[in-house]
Write an enzyme that holds these catalytic residues in place. Structure first.
Site, PDB file in Angstrom:
ATOM      1  N   ASN A 155       0.864  -1.182   0.000  1.00 40.06           N
ATOM      2  CA  ASN A 155       0.000   0.000   0.000  1.00 40.06           C
ATOM      3  C   ASN A 155       0.902   1.234   0.000  1.00 40.06           C
ATOM      4  O   ASN A 155       1.519   1.549   1.013  1.00 40.06           O
ATOM      5  CB  ASN A 155      -0.891  -0.042   1.254  1.00 40.06           C
ATOM      6  CG  ASN A 155      -1.701   1.230   1.430  1.00 40.06           C
ATOM      7  OD1 ASN A 155      -1.777   2.062   0.521  1.00 40.06           O
ATOM      8  ND2 ASN A 155      -2.301   1.394   2.597  1.00 40.06           N
ATOM      9  N   LYS A 170       0.031   4.219  -0.092  1.00 40.18           N
ATOM     10  CA  LYS A 170      -0.647   5.369   0.530  1.00 40.18           C
ATOM     11  C   LYS A 170      -0.504   6.593  -0.397  1.00 40.18           C
ATOM     12  O   LYS A 170      -0.503   6.424  -1.614  1.00 40.18           O
ATOM     13  CB  LYS A 170      -0.089   5.606   1.935  1.00 40.18           C
ATOM     14  CG  LYS A 170      -0.137   4.316   2.767  1.00 40.18           C
ATOM     15  CD  LYS A 170       0.117   4.521   4.220  1.00 40.18           C
ATOM     16  CE  LYS A 170       0.005   3.165   4.923  1.00 40.18           C
ATOM     17  NZ  LYS A 170       0.105   3.266   6.364  1.00 40.18           N
ATOM     18  N   HIS A 186      -9.404   0.979   5.389  1.00 39.42           N
ATOM     19  CA  HIS A 186      -8.086   1.175   6.004  1.00 39.42           C
ATOM     20  C   HIS A 186      -8.241   2.097   7.217  1.00 39.42           C
ATOM     21  O   HIS A 186      -9.055   3.029   7.193  1.00 39.42           O
ATOM     22  CB  HIS A 186      -7.109   1.777   4.992  1.00 39.42           C
ATOM     23  CG  HIS A 186      -5.694   1.755   5.482  1.00 39.42           C
ATOM     24  ND1 HIS A 186      -5.219   2.686   6.370  1.00 39.42           N
ATOM     25  CD2 HIS A 186      -4.672   0.897   5.253  1.00 39.42           C
ATOM     26  CE1 HIS A 186      -3.953   2.398   6.655  1.00 39.42           C
ATOM     27  NE2 HIS A 186      -3.597   1.318   5.987  1.00 39.42           N
ATOM     28  N   GLU A 207      -6.603   4.518   8.213  1.00 42.26           N
ATOM     29  CA  GLU A 207      -6.444   5.954   7.911  1.00 42.26           C
ATOM     30  C   GLU A 207      -7.738   6.524   7.335  1.00 42.26           C
ATOM     31  O   GLU A 207      -8.081   7.689   7.574  1.00 42.26           O
ATOM     32  CB  GLU A 207      -5.243   6.147   6.969  1.00 42.26           C
ATOM     33  CG  GLU A 207      -3.935   5.964   7.729  1.00 42.26           C
ATOM     34  CD  GLU A 207      -2.785   5.407   6.929  1.00 42.26           C
ATOM     35  OE1 GLU A 207      -2.820   5.464   5.685  1.00 42.26           O
ATOM     36  OE2 GLU A 207      -1.835   4.902   7.561  1.00 42.26           O
ATOM     37  N   GLU A 212      -4.663  -4.954  10.838  1.00 47.24           N
ATOM     38  CA  GLU A 212      -3.634  -3.924  11.004  1.00 47.24           C
ATOM     39  C   GLU A 212      -3.902  -3.177  12.315  1.00 47.24           C
ATOM     40  O   GLU A 212      -4.714  -2.236  12.339  1.00 47.24           O
ATOM     41  CB  GLU A 212      -3.680  -2.918   9.857  1.00 47.24           C
ATOM     42  CG  GLU A 212      -3.425  -3.512   8.492  1.00 47.24           C
ATOM     43  CD  GLU A 212      -2.944  -2.450   7.506  1.00 47.24           C
ATOM     44  OE1 GLU A 212      -1.823  -2.598   7.022  1.00 47.24           O
ATOM     45  OE2 GLU A 212      -3.680  -1.491   7.252  1.00 47.24           O
ATOM     46  N   GLY A 228       3.034   2.420  10.774  1.00 45.65           N
ATOM     47  CA  GLY A 228       3.970   3.528  10.594  1.00 45.65           C
ATOM     48  C   GLY A 228       4.727   3.909  11.847  1.00 45.65           C
ATOM     49  O   GLY A 228       5.364   4.957  11.896  1.00 45.65           O
ATOM     50  N   SER A 249       3.995  -2.010  10.257  1.00 46.22           N
ATOM     51  CA  SER A 249       5.459  -2.036  10.432  1.00 46.22           C
ATOM     52  C   SER A 249       6.078  -3.383  10.072  1.00 46.22           C
ATOM     53  O   SER A 249       7.015  -3.829  10.730  1.00 46.22           O
ATOM     54  CB  SER A 249       5.847  -1.619  11.852  1.00 46.22           C
ATOM     55  OG  SER A 249       5.432  -0.278  12.091  1.00 46.22           O
ATOM     56  N   GLY A 277       5.228   1.451   4.424  1.00 47.56           N
ATOM     57  CA  GLY A 277       6.520   2.087   4.125  1.00 47.56           C
ATOM     58  C   GLY A 277       7.493   1.200   3.360  1.00 47.56           C
ATOM     59  O   GLY A 277       8.135   1.649   2.402  1.00 47.56           O
TER      60      GLY A 277
HETATM   61  P1  13P Z   1       3.435   0.481   7.597  1.00 52.69           P
HETATM   62  O1  13P Z   1       3.947  -0.827   7.011  1.00 52.69           O
HETATM   63  O2  13P Z   1       4.138   1.675   7.053  1.00 52.69           O
HETATM   64  O3  13P Z   1       3.372   0.424   9.088  1.00 52.69           O
HETATM   65  O4  13P Z   1       1.919   0.645   7.096  1.00 52.69           O
HETATM   66  C1  13P Z   1       1.045  -0.415   7.239  1.00 52.69           C
HETATM   67  C2  13P Z   1      -0.211  -0.098   6.509  1.00 52.69           C
HETATM   68  O5  13P Z   1      -0.987   0.735   6.932  1.00 52.69           O
HETATM   69  C3  13P Z   1      -0.468  -0.795   5.243  1.00 52.69           C
HETATM   70  O6  13P Z   1      -1.771  -0.598   4.814  1.00 52.69           O
END
Ligand code: 13P
Length: 252
Positions: free
Chosen positions: A9, A11, A95, A97, A167, A173, A211, A233
């Protein structure tokens, strides 16, 4: 047999240049891989067509969000059918977010799941608790509620289009990953919820996200109920992402 999946992802990151370099590098890195993992790239919607072109059918492509509607006067929205039309095979839904920053509710998530499935997309339904909820001992209750609500729009053979990504919000993150044992426990609990809903739980791929890095992926993916990962990330660097794809255990 449920599928092993690693999805990246992006983002709200990336550019045309990144599409042109990263997708090819990922494909080269995956060329020698034979563990049967299905790899998905989920870029910002504007870059989907570019990624589809570069992916050459070897890597699947998804969008990060779809609208609650099929078409019409909804400025700025993108319908599931449009994503399918330009070559996507998946969409993320719910998600954290989207839930936290844009106020997306369980009810909207369920509608989006329905739209995605009806359009022929796979729906990667994202669920997860906050730190506060975990510390209050409510993690399983929260996640179970999210799964139940999202599942209300899924019926019969549509379960084959559903993937669930656990998640934990506190792990996204932050560099803090759930331990492999805690992640496994939650995945087993999600599978039990799916069984209680009459879904073919053993056939549904459950991904862990939060992460995930090259150095912790193998321990997570070795767990019996973890079928791969949703990567943020680390999906923006070819070496890291390919290493994570490699960490999926081979077919037994
Ligand atoms: P990170 O791997 O950056 O923690 O993000 C996870 C995520 O939200 C994937 O959708």
């Amino acid at each position: 047999m449920r599928r092993k999946i690693v999805a990246g992802n992006w983002k709200m990151n990336g550019s045309k240049d990144l599409v042109n370099s990263l997708v090819g590098e990922i494909r080269s890195g995956l060329a020698s891989l034979d563990n049967g993992v299905e790899v998905v790239i989920i870029p910002p919607a504007l870059f989907v067509s570019g990624v589809v072109d570069q992916a050459g059918g070897e890597v699947a492509v998804g969008v990060q969000n779809v609208a609650c509607w099929d078409s019409g006067a909804y400025t700025g929205e993108i319908a599931a059918g449009m994503a399918r039309d330009v070559g996507c095979s998946y969409t993320l839904v719910g998600h954290s977010e989207r839930r936290q920053l844009f106020g997306e509710t369980d009810g909207q998530v369920a509608v989006k799941v329905g739209r995605a499935l009806a359009s022929g997309l796979g729906a990667v339904i994202c669920v997860g608790e906050t730190l506060e909820e975990r510390e209050a001992g409510k993690a399983e209750e929260v996640v179970s509620g999210q799964v139940r609500e999202a599942a209300s729009e899924v019926g019969g053979s549509q379960w084959s289009q559903v993937v669930i990504a656990y998640e934990p919000v506190w792990a996204i993150g932050t560099g803090k990953t759930a331990t492999a044992e805690d992640a496994q426990a939650m995945h087993a609990s999600i599978r039990a919820v799916l069984t209680s809903l009459g879904a073919p739980a053993d056939e549904i791929s459950l991904l862990y996200g939060g992460s995930v890095k090259a150095d912790n992926a193998a321990a997570l993916f070795a767990q019996p109920d973890i079928d791969g990962g949703l990567i943020g990330g680390a999906s923006l660097k070819a070496d890291d992402f390919v290493s994570i794809c490699r960490a999926v255990p081979g077919r037994s």
